[in-house]
Design a protein around this motif. Sequence first.
Motif, PDB file in Angstrom:
ATOM      1  N   UNK A  42       0.854  -1.186   0.000  1.00  9.21           N
ATOM      2  CA  UNK A  42       0.000   0.000   0.000  1.00  9.21           C
ATOM      3  C   UNK A  42       0.891   1.237   0.000  1.00  9.21           C
ATOM      4  N   UNK A  44       1.132   5.689  -0.113  1.00  5.94           N
ATOM      5  CA  UNK A  44       0.635   6.678   0.861  1.00  5.94           C
ATOM      6  C   UNK A  44      -0.889   6.791   0.930  1.00  5.94           C
ATOM      7  N   UNK A  45      -1.619   6.972  -0.204  1.00  2.69           N
ATOM      8  CA  UNK A  45      -3.071   7.107  -0.016  1.00  2.69           C
ATOM      9  C   UNK A  45      -3.726   5.806   0.442  1.00  2.69           C
ATOM     10  N   UNK A  47      -2.315   3.439   2.319  1.00  2.00           N
ATOM     11  CA  UNK A  47      -2.001   3.258   3.736  1.00  2.00           C
ATOM     12  C   UNK A  47      -2.882   4.130   4.610  1.00  2.00           C
ATOM     13  N   UNK A  50      -6.436   2.838   4.619  1.00  2.00           N
ATOM     14  CA  UNK A  50      -6.501   1.670   5.496  1.00  2.00           C
ATOM     15  C   UNK A  50      -6.432   2.084   6.971  1.00  2.00           C
ATOM     16  N   UNK A  51      -5.496   2.980   7.298  1.00  2.13           N
ATOM     17  CA  UNK A  51      -5.356   3.427   8.695  1.00  2.13           C
ATOM     18  C   UNK A  51      -6.641   4.093   9.173  1.00  2.13           C
ATOM     19  N   UNK A 268      -4.467  -7.799   6.187  1.00  2.00           N
ATOM     20  CA  UNK A 268      -4.804  -7.264   7.502  1.00  2.00           C
ATOM     21  C   UNK A 268      -6.237  -7.644   7.849  1.00  2.00           C
TER      22      UNK A 268
END
Lengths: 654, 654
Positions: A42, A44-45, A47, A50-51, A268
């Motif tokens: 993943x 930057x966008x 990640x 997802x975060x 995840x």
Amino acid sequence: MAAVNKTAHAFDKTRLDALLNRRFFYAPAFEIYGGVAGLYDYGPPGSSLQANILAEWRRHFIVEESMLELDTTIMTPSPVFEASGHVARFADWMVKDTGNGEVLRADHLVKNVLEARLEGDREARGVAAQPVAPGPADKKKKKQVKSTAVKLEDAVVAEYDSILAQLDNYSGPELGGLMRTHKITNPSSGNPVGEPQQFNLMFASSIGPTGQHPGFLRPETAQGHFLNFSRLLEFNNGRVPFASAQIGRAFRNEISPRAGLLRVREFTMAEIEHFVDPLDKSHPRFSEVADVELVLLDKYVQAAGQTTIRRMTVGAAVKEGVIANETLGYFVARIHAFLLRIGVDGKRLRFRQHMANEMAHYATDCWDAEIQNSVGGWTECVGCADRAAYDLTVHAEKTGQALVVRQALKEPVVEERAVAEWDKKVLGKTFKADAGLVTKTVEALDEAGLMRLKGELAQGPATIKSPDGKEFTLQPEVLTIDRKTFKTSVREYTPNVIEPSFGIGRILYCLLEHSFWSREQDVERGVLSLPAVVAPTKVLIVPLSSRAEFDPLVKEVSLRLRKAGVHARVDDSNTSIGKRYARNDELGTPFGVTLDFASVQNRTMTLRERDTMDQRIGSIDDVIATVTELVLGAIDWPEACQRLPAYDGVQAVD
Amino acid sequence: MAAVNKTAHAFDKTRLDALLNRRFFYAPAFEIYGGVAGLYDYGPPGSSLQANILAEWRRHFIVEESMLELDTTIMTPSPVFEASGHVARFADWMVKDTGNGEVLRADHLVKNVLEARLEGDREARGVAAQPVAPGPADKKKKKQVKSTAVKLEDAVVAEYDSILAQLDNYSGPELGGLMRTHKITNPSSGNPVGEPQQFNLMFASSIGPTGQHPGFLRPETAQGHFLNFSRLLEFNNGRVPFASAQIGRAFRNEISPRAGLLRVREFTMAEIEHFVDPLDKSHPRFSEVADVELVLLDKYVQAAGQTTIRRMTVGAAVKEGVIANETLGYFVARIHAFLLRIGVDGKRLRFRQHMANEMAHYATDCWDAEIQNSVGGWTECVGCADRAAYDLTVHAEKTGQALVVRQALKEPVVEERAVAEWDKKVLGKTFKADAGLVTKTVEALDEAGLMRLKGELAQGPATIKSPDGKEFTLQPEVLTIDRKTFKTSVREYTPNVIEPSFGIGRILYCLLEHSFWSREQDVERGVLSLPAVVAPTKVLIVPLSSRAEFDPLVKEVSLRLRKAGVHARVDDSNTSIGKRYARNDELGTPFGVTLDFASVQNRTMTLRERDTMDQRIGSIDDVIATVTELVLGAIDWPEACQRLPAYDGVQAVD
């Protein structure tokens, strides 16, 4: 406010893929090394998205319900998965192409080839392709094998239909039989395939330097909850129900993954294990969700070969026994609320109950949240299973540790039952090393057995047989059997487990599909309408140019948004404001603020909304206050428009 | 406000361990299966503490510096780690006990045995044990091997000292030689040990069903950043410097881990890779940290066999060349600020520079943030390394992909150099399949070589030799060599990488040690003085009893705190309020509010501070407002005391 037409262009998977790749939402892992199927990184966008999904999950489930969060180990010694059943049963059947060695999943091969033949038959008969059936047999909407127009006999069509309907029921050898009978070969090479072999989906490794401790990477986070059950119960002051929750990686060595984020080898998960009294699966907050209307596809409908969905409230579903109990119903409703909140399209979401033959080895009932998408059709993204007492029981048996709840009873329970009392001296003298086996054998008898033995002993010596077949003769003086009264003030039980289990990557991919559209005036201009709560960046700060005179304002606005808890990014690259906004439409950034010469002179700032491209203007203070409330969800865009007048300047055109 | 004496009792590791175990901060993983060394599970307070440390890390680094977050794959195909050097060099030397098969780390064995002998010598000489030396040789403060008082000859003492000082310099065979020369055996069995063997610390597995793709679990997250470098650079609009950041699991198959959370086989890391122009390692925000004072232990001091720390500002350290450049200095200061912010004791924190012989294979300079603790002495918890261009270079070489920055030059660079121009027709006719090899061989020549060849060709045929030793004779007509003028308007370079790398578990453990103390009046009453920013729970809500009359207030206060973003928990268990507070002192909960009959009647609530046990009282509204500001760090306890009067009631005594 401008009107927005999000459906001017049909959904185009190729365009979405190009956007996700160009903006580095995710990409094949190890790409510069040629990549590995089923592994993704993943960017930057991706990640951030997802975060943000995980942060909202944590808020919606863990914080809201005071769940006990865990972070357990991925590398797991083999005995754990021997007990859980994964070493024996967490496997798929694979076949090998006898020519080129390609490995294929046996059930997928049979399915793809027979479906292609049926499709060819329909073409030959001039029948239009069937509409997408939403049933479980339709997991793969994308055709894997090209069909050719060849008519089949009616009996053959019926036989193929019957095979496909019960595909999950076949064992490996049966799949092999089907391939021989129906001359199924590898479609990509034409070569025959070998006999199906079982392939365990867990990644194997070895712990420590001596190679004596085989281990596996966990294929789910659940075992980490079960192994810590006693500690969790103690942490919860001995009370049930309670839930543990965990977000973490899991691994499955898929045979030949080809469905993007929908089937991957490393992913995840977010899992909840709700431990509940098997005699009382009511839920204290059920009334809060009872009126939520759901789209359900239950097992009876499916078993009758139908796919008719039912719209009903959770309250009615539990009352009518469609959903087994309140706790299961509560979680189904909470999953539903979570998915809508992060932006999944409610019209493309349903809950499907597992049929008996497809249930995992540990589950007694299971509802999947299925989200429709272009790759996998209706795809399982969340499972909500009642695992009953399976897991705690198998681990307790394997380890000899009691994984139980001890509940003080308000009224002690009094019961009378037969017990054996031994003369230890005689016992030892008579049976020596076998004494333990003898007492165990007698104590394993049920009430009737003990009373029968009592009757025999009243007449003289009696013979008993141990579980391994040894016979022992008991003299009457070695034991006395009598009925005695017992008072129990503690109830001991193994709790049941309700498990909502989320595949985050699958949800994330479906959400991206549901959020994607193209501007009516230009199909090339893609937009991701992600809700602010999950959008990677909430506010884009756009100075007119990278000239130094804007720096102090850019710094001020950045700092103030950061202090307000609003995640903002500055884009001061050397392209037009319109291009910068277009780039951030692709990233799903819901709001943009522009700093220009008017900002420097009058301390005004414009505010742009992504979907409508509406622009409003106000003082820097007002715009910051408004955009903060927008991001927090306290107000919506029409409300913001009432606060800030429309901007009709020319500088910040798109 | 009550005075607090946190040092009335000496630090007691046994008490801390008991607390951490009892309150399930963490526990050995797979405990009911007997556990596995070096693997731990985090329970609810440990998970929350870790999640809060990571949230603060994300805020402090990623958000504050607009870093590009990544989430990359753990399971990694072998070629990646072949290129990075891990397959060849990420290994320790181990020896096997020839009697019982126990496996030991070779360098640890030599160290422990020689140190025990030196200790025994000092005892025999009647010399007091040396004070704890803070040097690198003192990684393990706890004695691994018991000493016995035996006097050694002076020459032997000197030899042992010399061996210990250069322990990191020995190869495996040299360690084997030392063991033979000095008769080093396994102290726990007395058995001799075998020859040292290299043991790679990566966990190995295999990807896919055919076993053809060996893979490893990553031992650090860094490679995932490097492999995605080109995508990251593009995402950042081609500009350097920028930083990527990643939080994730890593795995190291330690030979025989025995130091709790300080040496584990699976752990959470947080890593930053800051990509920077090798010719310009200045940092735009350096001035913001230049005045921060640090405790430094540089390599020159250590190389001189000393351990004298120096206190100096980051600005001075960079100016004097103690720290190599501004970017490295900036990150050292930011790491320092982060560790203090989450509660690490500044007096037990220092930055130590690696000496040349201990540097990892990829690093050119490295500063460790070392935190003092009772298990490992001064322990590396954060590494801040300058990896130079190592990683991007090796991956570019292995894959043939250019991992470079292309920078438009303001002034084009003009240079003159010799180039070969071929007559392609003659070339092909003469050398056929070897034509490519021939051109490559010539083009690999440097300026001088080309000019020499030009001279030879001027006189007739010339002979060249390819890298694999083949000879070719060039006729003058096949090529012309001339000096030409080139204008370059783009500079191409491989960026350098500054890498701050955080071991979250180590930091978390040290933080727990630094936060732990016992009440002056009762050593049994442990407290964890965790700052609110990382405390697992911020506010404990304590109703006087679980009677239904308190329920509406408990619900109201819970909901209002949740809306204010304050993580609160209710404890309505059937024990005294004092006991409930004591339990939450152990969990590090900084504040507690009590709801009693006065709350029901007058809507008042008491507020308790953990460290002082001070209690204040106010209206529910005022207490919620005050505690919210306390948790956010907007006010401190003395300020809160000015707002709320002291409470002298009797109900909520401790």
